[in-house]
Design a protein around this motif. Structure first.
Motif, short mmCIF file in Angstrom:
data_model
loop_
_atom_site.label_atom_id
_atom_site.label_comp_id
_atom_site.label_asym_id
_atom_site.label_seq_id
_atom_site.Cartn_x
_atom_site.Cartn_y
_atom_site.Cartn_z
N LEU A 1 13.15 -9.95 12.15
CA LEU A 1 13.17 -10.68 10.89
C LEU A 1 13.73 -12.08 11.06
O LEU A 1 13.21 -13.05 10.50
CB LEU A 1 13.99 -9.91 9.84
N VAL A 2 14.80 -12.19 11.84
CA VAL A 2 15.44 -13.49 12.04
C VAL A 2 14.52 -14.44 12.81
O VAL A 2 14.48 -15.65 12.56
CB VAL A 2 16.79 -13.31 12.78
N LYS A 3 13.74 -13.88 13.75
CA LYS A 3 12.85 -14.72 14.57
C LYS A 3 11.60 -15.15 13.83
O LYS A 3 10.93 -16.08 14.26
CB LYS A 3 12.44 -13.95 15.83
N SER A 4 11.25 -14.46 12.76
CA SER A 4 9.97 -14.69 12.09
C SER A 4 10.12 -15.64 10.90
O SER A 4 11.21 -15.87 10.39
CB SER A 4 9.38 -13.36 11.61
N THR A 5 8.97 -16.15 10.49
CA THR A 5 8.92 -16.96 9.26
C THR A 5 8.75 -16.02 8.07
O THR A 5 7.80 -15.23 8.02
CB THR A 5 7.74 -17.94 9.31
N ILE A 6 9.67 -16.08 7.14
CA ILE A 6 9.69 -15.17 6.00
C ILE A 6 9.30 -15.94 4.74
O ILE A 6 9.88 -16.98 4.44
CB ILE A 6 11.08 -14.52 5.82
N LYS A 7 8.33 -15.40 4.03
CA LYS A 7 7.97 -15.95 2.72
C LYS A 7 8.62 -15.08 1.64
O LYS A 7 8.35 -13.89 1.57
CB LYS A 7 6.45 -15.96 2.52
N ASN A 8 9.47 -15.70 0.84
CA ASN A 8 10.14 -14.97 -0.24
C ASN A 8 9.50 -15.36 -1.56
O ASN A 8 9.76 -16.43 -2.11
CB ASN A 8 11.64 -15.30 -0.25
N PHE A 9 8.63 -14.46 -2.07
CA PHE A 9 7.88 -14.77 -3.28
C PHE A 9 8.76 -14.73 -4.52
O PHE A 9 8.46 -15.38 -5.53
CB PHE A 9 6.71 -13.79 -3.44
N LYS A 10 9.83 -13.95 -4.49
CA LYS A 10 10.66 -13.81 -5.68
C LYS A 10 11.38 -15.11 -6.02
O LYS A 10 11.72 -15.37 -7.17
CB LYS A 10 11.68 -12.69 -5.47
N ARG A 11 11.61 -15.95 -5.01
CA ARG A 11 12.34 -17.19 -5.24
C ARG A 11 11.42 -18.37 -5.55
O ARG A 11 11.86 -19.50 -5.60
CB ARG A 11 13.21 -17.50 -4.02
N GLN A 12 10.13 -18.08 -5.74
CA GLN A 12 9.23 -19.13 -6.17
C GLN A 12 9.57 -19.55 -7.59
O GLN A 12 9.83 -18.72 -8.45
CB GLN A 12 7.78 -18.64 -6.15
N GLN A 13 9.54 -20.85 -7.82
CA GLN A 13 9.68 -21.34 -9.18
C GLN A 13 8.31 -21.53 -9.82
O GLN A 13 8.15 -21.39 -11.03
CB GLN A 13 10.46 -22.65 -9.19
N ARG A 14 7.34 -21.88 -9.01
CA ARG A 14 5.96 -21.95 -9.46
C ARG A 14 5.06 -21.78 -8.24
O ARG A 14 5.50 -21.94 -7.10
CB ARG A 14 5.67 -23.25 -10.19
N THR B 1 0.81 -1.22 0.00
CA THR B 1 0.00 0.00 0.00
C THR B 1 0.84 1.27 0.00
O THR B 1 0.30 2.36 0.09
CB THR B 1 -0.93 0.01 1.22
N GLY B 2 2.17 1.13 -0.08
CA GLY B 2 3.04 2.30 -0.25
C GLY B 2 3.81 2.73 0.97
O GLY B 2 4.74 3.52 0.86
N GLU B 3 3.44 2.26 2.18
CA GLU B 3 4.17 2.68 3.37
C GLU B 3 5.53 2.00 3.44
O GLU B 3 5.72 0.89 2.92
CB GLU B 3 3.39 2.34 4.65
N GLN B 4 6.47 2.68 4.09
CA GLN B 4 7.78 2.08 4.33
C GLN B 4 7.78 1.44 5.71
O GLN B 4 7.55 2.10 6.72
CB GLN B 4 8.89 3.12 4.25
N LEU B 5 8.04 0.14 5.76
CA LEU B 5 8.08 -0.59 7.01
C LEU B 5 9.53 -0.71 7.46
O LEU B 5 10.37 -1.23 6.72
CB LEU B 5 7.46 -1.99 6.85
N VAL B 6 9.82 -0.21 8.65
CA VAL B 6 11.17 -0.30 9.22
C VAL B 6 11.13 -1.42 10.26
O VAL B 6 10.54 -1.26 11.34
CB VAL B 6 11.61 1.03 9.84
N ILE B 7 11.77 -2.54 9.95
CA ILE B 7 11.66 -3.74 10.78
C ILE B 7 13.03 -4.06 11.39
O ILE B 7 14.01 -4.16 10.66
CB ILE B 7 11.18 -4.94 9.94
N PRO B 8 13.13 -4.21 12.71
CA PRO B 8 14.42 -4.61 13.32
C PRO B 8 14.88 -5.95 12.78
O PRO B 8 14.06 -6.86 12.56
CB PRO B 8 14.08 -4.67 14.82
#
Length: 356
Positions: free
Chosen positions: A236-249, A225-232
């Motif tokens: 990030l290390v403690k959370s589960t991260i979904k990386n959509f760019k590395r999807q193959q399908r 939606t355009g906001e800049q999220l500043v995340i410690p």
């Protein structure tokens, strides 16, 4: 002339001063020629090779090794003079400082070149190389601190108290900046583990967006939606991260609830025409469609297919077309979707005085 050359100034004859000066001039000329011809020839040779190692060696020799050797030779020439204790001590301190300076700079330069060569050999993007610069700044500062401590020790000072003070001060700083250090170590984890890179589209907790910057303490994500999220970084290390760019399908599962009174032939037909609809779409791989559950108010069919692309808009287009074709097929066959509801059984109460 001989009488003038034999005159003594500050413990040395003029003749000795002249010899020392002549030697310094000769050495200076030789080093100028060395830089002009030999180093230039080595640069041309290294430029013709594909390896960057020889370029790094020539650069290190020109910046650090040759100037240091030049200064050490001049120091050896000056030692021919009869120097006072005070002047000799000043020269020794100056040589120690210069040696420490060139040694630390050489170590930092070698570290920088080694990391850059390694990053280029792995075809790392420019953003990753910029991140390395931030990490190396910390290690360079540590090398400078170690070099200063070694210099003080070589000058004959007792550094035990200094090291003890640095240790106590380091513990105090670590306790005071515990959160900052946690984010710093998390930055190292992100850098070496590479869960995401700048430009990747990621989802973390309830936030999603594109990574704009990976800093030492925080990372910046531009939300959808355009906001800049500043995340410690620690979060990030403690959370589960979904990386959509590395999807193959992209795998899509959806469920359809049909009524219990649906005829058996229609129940058998549902997996067949759903498979045909999905297989007819480009960039789509059908996997399965089955009756998977007897729900409270419906029969549940589950379907799985794959979009052979990471394009989110393409996925939405294909899914919309599939859903519309399924709705059309249901309508043509008279199959109804189940809607949650309740059935009430009404029973008339007996009149007053009437036997039940």
């Amino acid at each position: 002339m001989e009488e003038y050359l034999d005159q003594v100034w500050m413990g040395n004859t003029v003749k000795v001063y002249a010899i020392v000066l002549a030697q310094i001039i000769v050495v200076w000329i030789l080093f100028k020629l060395l830089r002009k011809f030999i180093i230039a020839a080595l640069k041309k040779f290294s430029a013709r090779t594909h390896s960057q190692v020889d370029d790094a060696i020539v650069e290190a020799a020109e910046k650090f090794i040759i100037p240091f050797i030049f200064l050490m030779i001049n120091y050896g020439i000056i030692q021919q003079l009869n120097l006072s204790v005070k002047v000799d001590h000043v020269l020794k301190v100056a040589v120690a400082v210069i040696t420490a300076y060139y040694f630390v700079r050489f170590i930092n330069h070698a570290m920088q070149l080694s990391v850059n060569l390694y990053m280029h050999s792995k075809n790392e993007p420019p953003e990753r190389i910029k991140q390395v610069t931030g990490i190396l700044s910390i290690f360079k500062a540590i090398v400078w601190l170690a070099g200063i401590v070694m210099l003080i020790d070589n000058l004959g000072y007792n550094i035990t108290t200094l090291i003890t003070g640095l240790g106590i001060g380091g513990i105090a700083i670590a306790l005071a900046a515990q959160n900052i250090l946690t984010d710093l170590f998390s930055y190292f984890v992100i850098f070496f583990d590479k869960p995401f890179s700048i430009g990747d589209a990621i989802s973390i907790n309830n936030a999603a967006g594109t990574v704009e910057r990976i800093g030492i303490k925080t990372s910046h994500v531009r939300s959808l939606t355009g906001e800049q999220l500043v995340i410690p970084n620690a979060d990030l290390v403690k959370s589960t991260i979904k990386n959509f760019k590395r999807q193959q399908r992209r795998g899509i599962i959806f469920k359809m609830n049909v009524r219990y009174d649906t005829p058996a032939e229609n129940l058998d037909a549902i997996p067949q025409f759903v498979e045909q609809i999905i297989k007819a779409q480009p960039d789509i791989t059908f996997d399965r469609c089955h009756l998977v559950a007897f729900a409270d108010y419906s029969l549940t069919f589950e379907t799985l297919y794959f979009v052979e692309s990471t394009d989110y808009k393409l996925y939405l287009d294909r899914q919309q077309r599939i859903f519309r074709e399924i709705l059309k097929a249901f309508s043509e066959r008279g199959i109804a979707f189940a809607i949650p509801g309740q059935t009430f059984i009404l029973q008339q109460s007996p009149a007053v005085g009437e036997k039940k």
